[in-house]
Design an enzyme around this catalytic site. Structure first.
Site, PDB file in Angstrom:
ATOM      1  N   LYS A  79      19.242 -25.074   8.549  1.00 23.44           N
ATOM      2  CA  LYS A  79      19.698 -26.431   7.845  1.00 23.44           C
ATOM      3  C   LYS A  79      20.037 -26.168   6.682  1.00 23.44           C
ATOM      4  O   LYS A  79      19.129 -25.564   5.810  1.00 23.44           O
ATOM      5  CB  LYS A  79      18.726 -27.612   8.461  1.00 23.44           C
ATOM      6  CG  LYS A  79      18.683 -27.763   9.951  1.00 23.44           C
ATOM      7  CD  LYS A  79      17.661 -28.853  10.076  1.00 23.44           C
ATOM      8  CE  LYS A  79      17.548 -29.259  11.636  1.00 23.44           C
ATOM      9  NZ  LYS A  79      16.862 -30.594  11.626  1.00 23.44           N
TER      10      LYS A  79
ATOM     11  N   SER B  14       6.803 -23.086   9.530  1.00 22.15           N
ATOM     12  CA  SER B  14       5.537 -22.364   9.855  1.00 22.15           C
ATOM     13  C   SER B  14       5.779 -20.938  10.698  1.00 22.15           C
ATOM     14  O   SER B  14       6.313 -20.799  11.519  1.00 22.15           O
ATOM     15  CB  SER B  14       4.937 -23.366  10.957  1.00 22.15           C
ATOM     16  OG  SER B  14       4.314 -24.521  10.609  1.00 22.15           O
TER      17      SER B  14
ATOM     18  N   HIS C 166       0.803  -1.116  -0.087  1.00 22.57           N
ATOM     19  CA  HIS C 166      -0.086   0.069  -0.020  1.00 22.57           C
ATOM     20  C   HIS C 166       0.828   1.219   0.045  1.00 22.57           C
ATOM     21  O   HIS C 166       2.056   1.183   0.263  1.00 22.57           O
ATOM     22  CB  HIS C 166      -0.838   0.096   1.244  1.00 22.57           C
ATOM     23  CG  HIS C 166      -1.776  -0.963   1.292  1.00 22.57           C
ATOM     24  ND1 HIS C 166      -3.014  -0.866   0.505  1.00 22.57           N
ATOM     25  CD2 HIS C 166      -2.149  -2.002   1.957  1.00 22.57           C
ATOM     26  CE1 HIS C 166      -3.694  -1.845   0.740  1.00 22.57           C
ATOM     27  NE2 HIS C 166      -3.135  -2.702   1.522  1.00 22.57           N
TER      28      HIS C 166
ATOM     29  N   THR D 180      11.796 -12.559   3.911  1.00 19.43           N
ATOM     30  CA  THR D 180      11.983 -11.347   3.274  1.00 19.43           C
ATOM     31  C   THR D 180      13.157 -11.116   2.330  1.00 19.43           C
ATOM     32  O   THR D 180      13.337 -10.014   1.817  1.00 19.43           O
ATOM     33  CB  THR D 180      12.187 -10.143   4.334  1.00 19.43           C
ATOM     34  OG1 THR D 180      13.488 -10.654   5.010  1.00 19.43           O
ATOM     35  CG2 THR D 180      10.920  -9.956   5.496  1.00 19.43           C
ATOM     36  N   LYS D 181      13.743 -12.146   2.050  1.00 19.15           N
ATOM     37  CA  LYS D 181      14.821 -12.224   1.044  1.00 19.15           C
ATOM     38  C   LYS D 181      15.010 -13.378   0.314  1.00 19.15           C
ATOM     39  O   LYS D 181      14.115 -14.669   1.053  1.00 19.15           O
ATOM     40  CB  LYS D 181      16.279 -11.798   1.861  1.00 19.15           C
ATOM     41  CG  LYS D 181      16.621 -12.840   2.770  1.00 19.15           C
ATOM     42  CD  LYS D 181      17.979 -12.428   3.283  1.00 19.15           C
ATOM     43  CE  LYS D 181      18.489 -13.546   4.343  1.00 19.15           C
ATOM     44  NZ  LYS D 181      19.842 -13.248   4.790  1.00 19.15           N
TER      45      LYS D 181
END
Length: 168
Positions: free
Chosen positions: A156, A133, A85, A138-139
């Site tokens: 891991k 979960s 937004h 974000t990358k």
């Protein structure tokens, strides 16, 4: 422009086009209440390859492209979005301001996205990428890694010589 909203409740055993911007390929399974929003022109799309499983209440939103490669599994309540937004205090209510696209999302073959995970804009995940979960991705991450957390990080890596997942 308000995106095209599509709710799907069926197993698709064939290539299926919705408005030519949502492509479901052979054997894709979309559980109850999956929501797909394509907000933009004809170049914007959600592509769902063969043998993809999408769990209940999954949300996929884009103003560019989202690709779920072959064999990807999205658990319930997964959120994937390339949109954001506008937040200009002088431009009125937030929901009346235009949304904009922040970059495509690609999820590689046989990746698993855990319950309630969120995949943010401009992210690419390699094949066999396992997302824990509730994680917030974000990358981008490479193939054969297990990631978790907020923000997600590698916990891991798969050792092909030993044929097992090893802690980092």
């Amino acid at each position: 422009m308000i995106g095209k909203l599509i709710n799907l409740y069926y197993k698709f055993n064939y290539r299926f086009l919705l408005d030519k911007r949502v492509v479901l390929n052979k054997g894709a399974f979309v559980h109850n209440f999956g929501t797909f929003i394509v907000n933009g022109n004809s170049n914007c799309s959600i592509k769902i390859d063969d043998a993809v499983y999408i769990g209940r209440y999954a949300n996929i939103h884009t103003g560019s492209k989202v690709t779920l490669s072959e064999g990807v599994v999205l658990s319930d309540y997964v959120y994937i979005s390339t949109l954001s937004h506008s937040f200009n205090p002088k431009a009125g209510f937030i929901m009346s301001q235009p949304s904009y696209d922040k970059g495509e999302i690609f999820i590689g073959n046989n990746s698993f996205i855990g319950f309630g995970a969120k995949i943010m804009p401009n992210v690419s995940l390699g094949e066999w990428c396992i997302v824990g979960s509730g994680s917030v991705v974000t990358k981008s991450f490479p193939s054969y890694v297990m990631i978790a957390g907020n923000p997600a990080k590698v916990i891991k890596k798969y050792n092909r010589e030993k044929n097992k997942w090893e802690s980092v």
